[in-house]
Design a protein around this motif. Structure first.
Motif, short mmCIF file in Angstrom:
data_model
loop_
_atom_site.label_atom_id
_atom_site.label_comp_id
_atom_site.label_asym_id
_atom_site.label_seq_id
_atom_site.Cartn_x
_atom_site.Cartn_y
_atom_site.Cartn_z
N PRO A 120 45.25 76.30 23.44
CA PRO A 120 43.89 76.09 23.99
C PRO A 120 43.09 77.39 23.99
O PRO A 120 43.66 78.49 24.03
N TRP A 121 41.79 77.24 23.95
CA TRP A 121 40.89 78.38 24.07
C TRP A 121 40.61 78.63 25.55
O TRP A 121 40.40 77.68 26.32
N ALA A 122 40.64 79.89 25.95
CA ALA A 122 40.26 80.25 27.32
C ALA A 122 38.77 80.51 27.33
O ALA A 122 38.25 81.33 26.57
N LEU A 123 38.04 79.79 28.20
CA LEU A 123 36.58 79.93 28.29
C LEU A 123 36.19 80.03 29.76
O LEU A 123 36.79 79.40 30.62
N LYS A 124 35.18 80.82 30.02
CA LYS A 124 34.76 81.06 31.39
C LYS A 124 33.60 80.13 31.76
O LYS A 124 32.62 80.01 31.01
N VAL A 125 33.74 79.49 32.90
CA VAL A 125 32.67 78.66 33.47
C VAL A 125 32.39 79.22 34.85
O VAL A 125 33.19 79.05 35.78
N GLY A 126 31.28 79.92 35.00
CA GLY A 126 31.00 80.61 36.26
C GLY A 126 32.04 81.69 36.46
O GLY A 126 32.24 82.55 35.60
N ARG A 127 32.74 81.65 37.59
CA ARG A 127 33.78 82.63 37.87
C ARG A 127 35.17 82.14 37.50
O ARG A 127 36.15 82.86 37.66
N GLU A 128 35.26 80.90 37.02
CA GLU A 128 36.56 80.33 36.68
C GLU A 128 36.79 80.34 35.17
O GLU A 128 35.84 80.29 34.38
N THR A 129 38.06 80.40 34.79
CA THR A 129 38.45 80.30 33.39
C THR A 129 39.10 78.94 33.16
O THR A 129 40.02 78.56 33.89
N VAL A 130 38.59 78.23 32.18
CA VAL A 130 39.10 76.90 31.88
C VAL A 130 39.74 76.89 30.51
O VAL A 130 39.50 77.78 29.68
N SER A 131 40.59 75.89 30.27
CA SER A 131 41.23 75.73 28.96
C SER A 131 40.53 74.63 28.19
O SER A 131 40.31 73.53 28.72
N TYR A 132 40.17 74.93 26.96
CA TYR A 132 39.55 73.94 26.08
C TYR A 132 40.46 73.75 24.88
O TYR A 132 40.79 74.72 24.19
N VAL A 133 40.89 72.53 24.65
CA VAL A 133 41.77 72.24 23.52
C VAL A 133 40.91 71.88 22.31
O VAL A 133 40.25 70.84 22.29
N PRO A 134 40.90 72.75 21.29
CA PRO A 134 40.03 72.52 20.13
C PRO A 134 40.62 71.46 19.19
O PRO A 134 41.83 71.26 19.13
N HIS A 135 39.74 70.81 18.45
CA HIS A 135 40.16 69.82 17.46
C HIS A 135 39.50 70.16 16.13
O HIS A 135 38.33 70.52 16.08
N GLY A 136 40.27 70.05 15.09
CA GLY A 136 39.72 70.37 13.77
C GLY A 136 40.69 70.01 12.67
O GLY A 136 41.81 69.55 12.91
N SER A 137 40.25 70.24 11.44
CA SER A 137 41.03 69.85 10.26
C SER A 137 42.08 70.88 9.88
O SER A 137 43.03 70.57 9.17
N LEU A 138 41.89 72.14 10.31
CA LEU A 138 42.81 73.20 9.91
C LEU A 138 43.53 73.77 11.12
O LEU A 138 42.90 74.24 12.07
N LEU A 139 44.86 73.73 11.07
CA LEU A 139 45.70 74.34 12.09
C LEU A 139 46.55 75.41 11.40
O LEU A 139 47.08 75.18 10.32
N THR A 140 46.66 76.57 12.02
CA THR A 140 47.46 77.65 11.43
C THR A 140 48.00 78.55 12.52
O THR A 140 47.36 78.71 13.57
N GLY A 141 49.17 79.12 12.28
CA GLY A 141 49.77 80.07 13.21
C GLY A 141 49.60 81.50 12.77
O GLY A 141 50.29 82.39 13.28
N ASP A 142 48.68 81.74 11.82
CA ASP A 142 48.50 83.07 11.26
C ASP A 142 47.07 83.53 11.43
O ASP A 142 46.12 82.85 11.01
#
Length: 293
Positions: free
Chosen positions: A200-222
């Motif tokens: 997940p991507w860590a994103l800040k909303v106000g003073r809190e950090t939330v997790s956003y799970v991205p979706h897309g056609s390309l996944l890679t560990g590099d």
């Protein structure tokens, strides 16, 4: 037999796992390495390695001897480095580990000046996305990204990096510019993943950090493929600033939702605690800290 040379060769044999690799490193033939190890075994009265057609297996006696010999070699090098002109001219091999993209983009460009200052030092740069066992794998230094949890390591902070959402102007012209986190649902994301696990991507909303799970056609560990995919205009990704620093500064890549950037992530140099650090390693630590600052 020069016992010191034989012990050095044995330490490298354990770390390289190959007689031929040690021979290439030292500029001597494989038979000469084998002959030195046999002589060392004869002197110690113990078999240190088992030789097979495919690999070298370290015996229990060999592993015990290696752990002491490695420390002894490091201590001897440190003593040498502290005497006379060695203090100004350190020498020897340094083994350093980092992530592949970070090594290529951030470490290798700094090496020409380091070698100009210290011409008798050589560096074995290994790259891996995993966290290596410094002691077990014979690594002098490693670069770690993120919060440190291993208390058995000594750390020097190199820098901090922002994690930014990025895309090319071409992609944004075609698909639109997200202005809020929910807008990301309408975009193609380039996803960092291990196996099928999306990070997940860590994103800040106000003073809190939330997790956003991205979706897309390309996944890679590099990270190199994340970089390449962003530059090809395949979509939006979250990446450390250093991965695309030049492109961000030139405008080839645009930073999105800056108000949602999470806290900076620290980058550290780490090395085994409780060991004397040889002069050649100390000068590299100081050089990298200075260069990153």
């Amino acid at each position: 037999m020069d016992r010191l040379d034989a012990i050095r060769l044995f330490v490298r044999l354990v770390e390289c796992g190959s007689f031929s690799a040690v021979g290439r490193e030292e500029g001597i033939g494989q038979p000469a390495v084998s002959k030195q190890i046999v002589a060392l075994e004869r002197h110690l009265g113990a078999q240190l390695v088992l030789r097979t057609s495919r690999r070298v297996v370290i015996t229990e006696a060999g592993q015990t001897f290696y752990e002491s010999a490695k420390q002894w070699v490091d201590d001897f090098d440190a003593i040498e480095s502290s005497v006379g002109e060695r203090q100004q001219l350190p020498r020897g091999l340094i083994r350093i580990n980092t992530a592949p993209a970070h090594g290529r983009l951030c470490i290798t460009p700094l090496l020409p000046e380091f070698f100009r200052r210290y011409p008798d030092v050589s560096i074995e740069l290994s790259v891996s996305e995993r966290q290596v066992d410094l002691v077990g794998e014979g690594v002098d230094l490693a670069i770690r990204h993120g919060r440190l949890v291993d208390s058995s390591l000594t750390a020097r902070k190199l820098s901090e990096t922002d994690f930014v959402l990025v895309a090319t102007p071409g992609y944004l012209a075609a698909q639109g510019v997200p202005t809020r986190i929910p807008d990301l649902d309408k975009h193609t994301c380039i996803v960092f993943a291990k196996g099928r696990e999306r990070y997940p991507w860590a994103l800040k909303v106000g003073r809190e950090t939330v997790s956003y799970v991205p979706h897309g056609s390309l996944l890679t560990g590099d990270a190199e493929h994340i970089r390449a995919a962003v530059l090809c205009g395949l979509g939006i990704s979250q990446a450390p600033f250093w991965l695309l620093a030049e492109e961000i500064r030139s405008g080839q890549v645009q930073v999105l939702l800056p108000q949602s950037q999470p806290e900076r992530v620290p980058i550290h140099l780490v090395y085994a605690a409780g060991r004397r650090v040889p002069m050649r390693v100390r000068v590299l630590i100081d050089y990298l800290v200075e260069a990153f600052q």
